[in-house]
Design an enzyme around this catalytic site. Structure first.
Site, PDB file in Angstrom:
ATOM      1  CG  HIS A 143      12.431 -13.343   0.231  1.00  0.00           C
ATOM      2  ND1 HIS A 143      11.168 -13.411  -0.314  1.00  0.00           N
ATOM      3  CD2 HIS A 143      12.890 -14.619   0.291  1.00  0.00           C
ATOM      4  CE1 HIS A 143      10.881 -14.681  -0.567  1.00  0.00           C
ATOM      5  NE2 HIS A 143      11.897 -15.433  -0.214  1.00  0.00           N
ATOM      6  CD  GLU A 155      19.418 -16.757  -0.330  1.00  0.00           C
ATOM      7  OE1 GLU A 155      20.357 -15.945  -0.160  1.00  0.00           O
ATOM      8  OE2 GLU A 155      18.688 -16.757  -1.319  1.00  0.00           O
TER       9      GLU A 155
END
Length: 365
Positions: A248, A307
């Site tokens: 991320h 995700e």
């Protein structure tokens, strides 16, 4: 690039906000004073939206649920513009086109229409694309329950409704991410909330932002079995592929939203026996990926992000991967609207400067 120029505006403070705080170093997300894990799975989406909107509209009711239900009914009137040609487009493009038909106001009535729009238009797009008739909203249902009912044409279970609620709350706001920044830039011009939300959707659909959860399903399907996880992942890294659902831009440790959604997926699986064995398989893939990433990239903090378990949860709810970005928008629209109103309250046009690095002045031929 000139010395000192922030790459992608990284580290640049562009707004002061009361809405959410992302602590990437310690893996914390706080939304209006509440840790995301204390909201997700415990707070209905309508309450989370109320929390974000509070203080930005003068006529806020104590309970948003009835007003949001009525807004879903009003928005459904625009579904008549959905033809087969539009339904054949990517779902997020079709949903965005329908949303652009809404008035561009800046009041609570407009905000509720926008909050309802992705929830109403996405099921309609999916059904028309499948040769089915769109299902009208039921204003008496909760937002999450009505989304699933409009998508399937039949009621969802309580466990499924709670799972979708947990997801919508988890993604409702997340600092000054790309789509939220786009929405704030547009809001700063006083263009209207609809324009700001359209800008947010357009940024969200990019694969480096909200367009990423779908490929997680592709990855899991390609791996197939727990035993195949390590060799498949090693080959993917050898090709230079990115492992979807890991790493991320902000979080240097595990994304706290991943754990919130993992808990929601487990509860859904236990309650409905949805996709038996899928959770255990995904966990095996996750552990193999984390081990390989630590071995191959020890200097890079690459951990599970939102995700990975987003994909698993939405799959368990029977939502097609092509719709995942639209479902993301169902939750994040609350944050875009709140940020747009916060930006309007400040009244300042966002107008950064650029550094010219092109050729010097030349004589025209």
């Amino acid at each position: 690039m000139s010395e000192g120029l922030a790459h992608g505006l990284e580290g640049v403070i562009a707004a002061h906000t009361v809405l959410s705080d992302v602590d990437g170093a310690h893996g914390r997300l706080v939304i209006r004073g509440y840790a995301v894990e204390d909201l997700a799975g415990h707070t209905p989406f309508e309450q989370a939206a109320h929390l974000l909107f509070d203080g930005f509209f003068d006529d806020m009711p104590a309970d948003l649920a009835p007003a949001l239900g009525a807004a879903r009914v009003k928005v459904f009137a625009e579904v008549g513009a959905l033809d087969e040609a539009l339904a054949r487009r990517d779902p997020v493009e079709a949903m965005r086109a329908l949303l652009a038909r809404l008035p561009d106001g800046d009041d609570l009535a407009t905000a509720l229409l926008l909050l309802a729009a992705p929830a109403v238009f996405t099921p309609a797009v999916l059904r028309v694309a499948a040769g089915q008739t769109p299902v009208a909203p039921d204003p008496a249902l909760s937002h999450a329950a009505d989304i699933l009912r409009m998508t399937r044409g039949e009621p969802a279970s309580d466990a499924e409704t709670r799972a979708l609620d947990a997801y919508l709350v988890t993604v409702c706001d997340h600092g000054l991410n790309a789509s939220t920044f786009a929405a704030r830039v547009i809001a700063s011009t006083r263009a209207g909330l609809t324009s700001a939300v359209l800008g947010g959707i357009s940024a969200l659909k990019g694969p480096l932002h909200g367009g990423a959860p779908g490929p997680v399903i592709d990855m899991l399907d390609a791996i197939g079995t727990p035993e195949n996880a390590r060799p498949w992942l090693e080959k993917a890294l050898a090709r230079g592929d990115r492992l979807m659902g890991f790493g991320h831009r902000i979080y240097r440790v595990r994304d706290p939203r991943a754990d919130a959604l993992k808990a929601a997926v487990r509860k859904l699986s236990d309650a409905s026996r949805a996709l038996p064995g899928r959770v255990a398989f995904a966990e095996a893939v996750e552990q193999a990926a984390l081990q390989i990433l630590r071995e191959r990239k020890p200097d890079r903090p690459l951990d599970t992000n939102v995700e990975f378990y987003t994909a698993l949860l939405l799959e368990a709810l029977g939502l097609p991967p092509a719709s995942f970005t639209c479902v993301f928008a169902m939750g994040r629209t609350a944050g875009w609207i709140a940020h747009a109103r916060e930006q309007l309250a400040g009244g300042k046009l966002i107008r950064p400067q650029s550094v010219y690095v092109g050729p010097g002045v030349r004589q025209a031929a």
